[in-house]
Design an enzyme around this catalytic site. Structure first.
Site, PDB file in Angstrom:
ATOM      1  N   HIS A  31       0.867  -1.168   0.000  1.00  0.00           N
ATOM      2  CA  HIS A  31       0.000   0.000   0.000  1.00  0.00           C
ATOM      3  C   HIS A  31       0.914   1.231   0.000  1.00  0.00           C
ATOM      4  O   HIS A  31       2.144   1.093  -0.068  1.00  0.00           O
ATOM      5  CB  HIS A  31      -0.896  -0.034   1.237  1.00  0.00           C
ATOM      6  CG  HIS A  31      -2.020  -1.026   1.143  1.00  0.00           C
ATOM      7  ND1 HIS A  31      -3.058  -1.079   2.059  1.00  0.00           N
ATOM      8  CD2 HIS A  31      -2.275  -2.002   0.238  1.00  0.00           C
ATOM      9  CE1 HIS A  31      -3.903  -2.048   1.707  1.00  0.00           C
ATOM     10  NE2 HIS A  31      -3.461  -2.634   0.612  1.00  0.00           N
ATOM     11  N   GLU A  88       1.697   3.285   2.418  1.00  0.00           N
ATOM     12  CA  GLU A  88       2.546   3.353   3.615  1.00  0.00           C
ATOM     13  C   GLU A  88       3.637   2.283   3.607  1.00  0.00           C
ATOM     14  O   GLU A  88       4.804   2.557   3.915  1.00  0.00           O
ATOM     15  CB  GLU A  88       1.682   3.184   4.880  1.00  0.00           C
ATOM     16  CG  GLU A  88       0.595   4.249   5.051  1.00  0.00           C
ATOM     17  CD  GLU A  88      -0.730   3.842   4.411  1.00  0.00           C
ATOM     18  OE1 GLU A  88      -0.717   3.165   3.342  1.00  0.00           O
ATOM     19  OE2 GLU A  88      -1.774   4.179   4.971  1.00  0.00           O
ATOM     20  N   SER A 128      -6.562   7.520   4.700  1.00  0.00           N
ATOM     21  CA  SER A 128      -6.515   6.951   6.056  1.00  0.00           C
ATOM     22  C   SER A 128      -6.046   5.492   6.015  1.00  0.00           C
ATOM     23  O   SER A 128      -6.527   4.708   5.201  1.00  0.00           O
ATOM     24  CB  SER A 128      -7.904   7.055   6.679  1.00  0.00           C
ATOM     25  OG  SER A 128      -7.866   6.625   8.024  1.00  0.00           O
ATOM     26  N   CYS A 184      -1.830  -1.309   7.442  1.00  0.00           N
ATOM     27  CA  CYS A 184      -0.903  -0.181   7.567  1.00  0.00           C
ATOM     28  C   CYS A 184      -0.968   0.430   8.961  1.00  0.00           C
ATOM     29  O   CYS A 184       0.051   0.898   9.480  1.00  0.00           O
ATOM     30  CB  CYS A 184      -1.195   0.842   6.478  1.00  0.00           C
ATOM     31  SG  CYS A 184      -0.837   0.173   4.824  1.00  0.00           S
ATOM     32  N   CYS A 230      -5.358   1.594   6.275  1.00  0.00           N
ATOM     33  CA  CYS A 230      -6.123   0.367   6.507  1.00  0.00           C
ATOM     34  C   CYS A 230      -5.559  -0.329   7.750  1.00  0.00           C
ATOM     35  O   CYS A 230      -4.595   0.129   8.362  1.00  0.00           O
ATOM     36  CB  CYS A 230      -6.027  -0.547   5.278  1.00  0.00           C
ATOM     37  SG  CYS A 230      -4.462  -1.463   5.174  1.00  0.00           S
TER      38      CYS A 230
END
Lengths: 147, 147
Positions: free
Chosen positions: A54, A56, A79, A84, A81
């Site tokens: 992802h 991040e 935001s 992360c 998940c």
């Protein structure tokens, strides 16, 4: 004091790059508290056939091995998940700045309860790009969040 | 009914392979409920300079894109850290079989509270290998768990 707009624009440009490549438009950048960029990246589900990268985690991978994250801030266009968020807690990243939680969210309290400082910017570029993606490619988005 | 010993031995062999390469000896394998191996892997901190590839995330990366994980079981030689526990919840993997939680653990309740079935095997090979590693390379281990 870090310039949130400057670093969120970097996360947003990573997200936009991913969108333009046909991928999920979520980007992130890991920054040290003195303003040095340690790593940046975007979701790699489409581009790398990789479900664990992802925004991040991609930024963390690109930052490579670090002895400590206690002096870092994670900027992410969307935001985090649960993967992360768990990563942020495990790595003891003390501060997360979120572009938007209009299109996806829900783990902010999980982070705050574990001592992470969470700020939400309501960045209009992030909101609009993600909304466009979810509208255009709902199946890809649902795959990415395992819905 | 899956043969837990068979699949934990695969996770253990991944851990042993990583140990023999000088890395963190933690391995995992993602299996479908009908017994097909979808992906296996081990911690890649040393071998790939990659902090986000633990046993579980490495197995998931190697399994590639999946439409759903609802029919899968994650076997991991060591109890999942917060990153990997968050990943299991995010991906909706319903069942985790853990080799051991003697040398590291603590997220089993987090998983159970979110509906994940958790089994702990107390696999002696996993316990002994991990204990040896922590004794031999404590700095590498503390880096891996951000202590």
């Amino acid at each position: 004091m870090l310039d949130h707009n400057k670093f969120m624009d970097i996360a947003y440009r990573q997200a936009l790059k991913s969108y333009n490549e046909g991928g999920c438009p979520i980007g992130a950048v890991l920054v040290s508290m003195d303003g040095k960029i340690l790593g940046e990246g975007h979701n790699m589900r489409v581009q790398g056939g990789n479900p664990i990268l992802h925004g991040e985690t991609s930024a963390l991978q690109n930052a490579g091995r670090q002895k400590s994250y206690r002096n870092t801030v994670m900027y992410t266009s969307l935001s985090p998940c649960m993967m992360c968020s768990g990563t942020i807690v495990q790595f003891k990243i003390p501060h997360v700045v979120i572009g938007e939680n209009v299109n996806f969210g829900g783990n902010e309290d999980f982070l705050r309860e574990r001592g992470v400082k969470v700020e939400i910017m309501n960045h209009q570029g992030c909101i609009d790009l993600m909304a466009k993606f979810v509208r255009e490619k709902p199946e890809l988005w649902f795959e990415d969040i395992a819905e």
